[in-house]
Design an enzyme around this catalytic site. Structure first.
Site, PDB file in Angstrom:
ATOM      1  N   PRO A   1      -2.707 -11.871  10.482  1.00 16.56           N
ATOM      2  CG  PRO A   1      -0.726 -12.207  11.663  1.00 16.56           C
ATOM      3  CD  PRO A   1      -1.342 -12.396  10.310  1.00 16.56           C
ATOM      4  CG  ASP A   2      -5.979  -6.586  14.005  1.00 18.30           C
ATOM      5  OD1 ASP A   2      -5.167  -5.949  14.718  1.00 18.30           O
ATOM      6  OD2 ASP A   2      -6.943  -6.056  13.424  1.00 18.30           O
ATOM      7  CB  ILE A   3       0.015  -6.622  14.698  1.00 19.31           C
ATOM      8  CG1 ILE A   3       0.510  -7.460  13.514  1.00 19.31           C
ATOM      9  CG2 ILE A   3       1.129  -6.411  15.721  1.00 19.31           C
ATOM     10  CD1 ILE A   3       1.535  -6.769  12.629  1.00 19.31           C
TER      11      ILE A   3
ATOM     12  CG  PHE B   1      -2.579   5.742  13.843  1.00 17.94           C
ATOM     13  CD1 PHE B   1      -1.869   5.508  15.000  1.00 17.94           C
ATOM     14  CD2 PHE B   1      -2.512   7.007  13.267  1.00 17.94           C
ATOM     15  CE1 PHE B   1      -1.098   6.506  15.582  1.00 17.94           C
ATOM     16  CE2 PHE B   1      -1.747   8.006  13.826  1.00 17.94           C
ATOM     17  CZ  PHE B   1      -1.040   7.764  14.984  1.00 17.94           C
TER      18      PHE B   1
ATOM     19  CG  ASP C   1      -6.719  -5.427   6.087  1.00 18.23           C
ATOM     20  OD1 ASP C   1      -6.278  -5.306   7.245  1.00 18.23           O
ATOM     21  OD2 ASP C   1      -7.317  -4.517   5.486  1.00 18.23           O
TER      22      ASP C   1
ATOM     23  CE  LYS D   1       8.975 -11.706 -13.934  1.00 16.45           C
ATOM     24  NZ  LYS D   1       9.722 -11.049 -14.989  1.00 16.45           N
TER      25      LYS D   1
ATOM     26  CG  ASN E   1      -0.207  -0.093   2.506  1.00 13.09           C
ATOM     27  OD1 ASN E   1       0.568   0.787   2.842  1.00 13.09           O
ATOM     28  ND2 ASN E   1      -0.416  -1.179   3.253  1.00 13.09           N
TER      29      ASN E   1
HETATM   30  O1  C5P Z   1      -8.487  -2.658  10.866  1.00 14.09           O
HETATM   31  P1  C5P Z   1      -7.609  -1.543  10.386  1.00 14.09           P
HETATM   32  O2  C5P Z   1      -6.535  -2.003   9.450  1.00 14.09           O
HETATM   33  O3  C5P Z   1      -8.351  -0.362   9.856  1.00 14.09           O
HETATM   34  O4  C5P Z   1      -6.906  -1.030  11.730  1.00 14.09           O
HETATM   35  C1  C5P Z   1      -5.866  -0.108  11.713  1.00 14.09           C
HETATM   36  C2  C5P Z   1      -5.053  -0.250  12.972  1.00 14.09           C
HETATM   37  O5  C5P Z   1      -4.799  -1.617  13.256  1.00 14.09           O
HETATM   38  C3  C5P Z   1      -3.684   0.388  12.829  1.00 14.09           C
HETATM   39  O6  C5P Z   1      -3.282   0.828  14.123  1.00 14.09           O
HETATM   40  C4  C5P Z   1      -2.825  -0.777  12.342  1.00 14.09           C
HETATM   41  O7  C5P Z   1      -1.458  -0.584  12.672  1.00 14.09           O
HETATM   42  C5  C5P Z   1      -3.414  -1.945  13.075  1.00 14.09           C
HETATM   43  N1  C5P Z   1      -3.386  -3.226  12.352  1.00 14.09           N
HETATM   44  C6  C5P Z   1      -2.565  -4.235  12.805  1.00 14.09           C
HETATM   45  N2  C5P Z   1      -2.550  -5.442  12.156  1.00 14.09           N
HETATM   46  C7  C5P Z   1      -3.354  -5.663  11.090  1.00 14.09           C
HETATM   47  C8  C5P Z   1      -4.201  -4.641  10.633  1.00 14.09           C
HETATM   48  C9  C5P Z   1      -4.173  -3.420  11.287  1.00 14.09           C
HETATM   49  O8  C5P Z   1      -1.823  -4.036  13.766  1.00 14.09           O
HETATM   50  N3  C5P Z   1      -3.333  -6.829  10.496  1.00 14.09           N
END
Ligand code: C5P
Length: 413
Positions: free
Chosen positions: A305-307, A323, A279, A289, A210
């Site tokens: 994973p959502d960190i 954020f 995501d 390749k 991104n």
């Molecule tokens: O769900 P979204 O991506 O909008 O959330 C944004 C927040 O979650 C940011 O603080 C981002 O650093 C964190 N985040 C994360 N791991 C992910 C997705 C988002 O830590 N996989």
């Protein structure tokens, strides 16, 4: 430590013989990485020309309060807002007295009155003027208003006398100015920050990513270090220099970032997730390749994973800040996100209109359990310092209340 790199320093020059040293000061500040703008009083122009300071600062020098052209370009309010810090060097006895009185009849005095950033003065005058009760009382008044007084030094004076009243040297002034940024509000704390984008490999040469530049996350890490914290910055691929005093760990993918965060978070008091983590990632990464063949191909993706949520869910989670970049219904979406991820604080911004990703400026709406605050559009560095102050305040309040800091998902406030 040099905290002047990238800072916007407004230098006020008043009419004393030490004004010749201001030329060296401008050079010193620029060498430290600061951007410098100069405001001179009419008397200062008798000692050193605006052209000299313009050439050294690389910016037009501001002199007149009532010049319509100058005001249209950058008026006294814009100059005051622009400054990360304001230093008046040399500051004459007369100027100090005008500062105490809150006068605003010339540009520099008006800027000082309008400036909400830290202000410092470097007095320079004859020793008898410096020790005169009027000046002594003026200095005490300025200090009581949180104006920092740098110097003066003791020694031989231009008037032929010897004693206190010499302006400090450029290096000493730059050090004193740098110290203004060391707020100490996070002294002794460990802060972990994520920044930048992640790259999700498709094959050895291609990836999904991104537009995140990493600027906001780096600015947050820099602000936390200036605030006295010991900072670890886990960054995706960006082309930015590591802020002074920050320990940086470079990663590529979301899973790399997750692993690095989970390892580092055990000692963190505060976690600030600024990274734009992808995501999804491709289910399989081709070893070679991929060749161009079919007119259409599809890529199968799986959730990363959502960190942030994972950190917030830890049994001994640090104070967690996330954020949220939103394109609509900023407040509503941010609050929902804060609750869904179980985090303590969320800083939301509307992306688009030149703000957010890849831009120098941003604006934030910050929400926590019991409150919210709006931070107006400004440079990301300045915004990061304001946000750091807010995080420190909320973190300290949580500690004083002796409560578990982590946001409770059942808490609907
Ligand atoms: O769900 P979204 O991506 O909008 O959330 C944004 C927040 O979650 C940011 O603080 C981002 O650093 C964190 N985040 C994360 N791991 C992910 C997705 C988002 O830590 N996989």
């Amino acid at each position: 430590m040099n905290y002047l790199n990238g800072k916007q320093i407004l230098l006020g020059v008043t009419g004393g013989i030490a004004a010749y040293k201001s030329a060296e000061l401008v050079r010193q500040l620029r060498q430290s990485g600061a951007e410098v703008r100069v405001v001179m009083t009419a008397a200062a122009c008798e000692f050193i020309t605006p052209l000299t300071l313009q050439a050294l600062s690389g910016n037009p020098v501001h002199v007149d309060l009532l010049d319509p052209d100058a005001e249209a370009a950058m008026g006294h309010i814009e100059l005051a807002r622009w400054a990360d810090a304001l230093l008046v060097a040399p500051a004459t006895a007369n100027f100090l007295a005008r500062l105490v009185a809150g006068r605003a009849e010339d540009l520099l005095a008006a800027v000082c009155l309008a400036c909400e950033a830290p202000v410092a003065v470097a007095p320079a005058m004859n020793r008898a003027m410096w020790t005169n009760t009027a000046t002594v009382e003026n200095i005490a008044t300025l200090q009581s208003r949180h104006i920092t007084v740098l110097g003066p030094a003791d020694g031989s004076q231009a008037c032929g006398e010897t004693g206190p009243g010499r302006m400090l040297e450029a290096v000493e002034l730059a050090d004193g100015l740098s110290a203004l940024f060391q707020t100490g509000v996070l002294a002794g704390r460990q802060v972990l920050v994520t920044a930048g984008p992640t790259r999700e490999a498709i094959d050895p040469v291609r990836f999904l990513s991104n537009h995140s530049s990493g600027r906001m996350g780096f600015a947050v890490a820099a602000a936390a270090a200036e605030a006295g914290a010991s900072v670890t910055l886990i960054s995706g691929p960006v082309s930015l220099d590591t802020p002074p005093g920050v320990h940086r760990i470079d990663v590529e993918s979301a899973t790399d970032m997750y692993a690095a965060v989970m390892q580092a978070v055990t000692t963190a008091d505060i976690f600030i997730g600024v990274a734009a983590v992808a995501d999804y990632r491709p289910v399989t990464v081709a070893k070679q390749k991929l060749k161009k063949q079919a007119a259409e191909v599809s890529l199968q993706l799986q959730r990363n994973p959502d960190i942030l949520a994972a950190v917030a869910a830890l049994p001994d989670a640090p104070y967690t800040v996330g954020f949220a970049a939103e394109t609509e219904s900023v407040e509503n979406n941010a609050q929902l996100k804060r609750q869904a991820k179980g985090i303590d604080m969320i800083a939301a911004n509307q992306v688009g209109n030149g703000l957010g990703f890849n831009s120098e400026e941003n604006a934030l709406q910050v929400f926590w359990g019991a409150g919210e605050q709006q931070l107006a559009v400004t440079a990301k560095q300045k915004l990061a310092r304001q946000l750091t102050e807010m995080i420190a305040t909320q973190f300290q309040q949580g500690l004083h209340q002796g409560k578990v800091l982590k946001f409770n998902a059942k808490d609907s406030t």
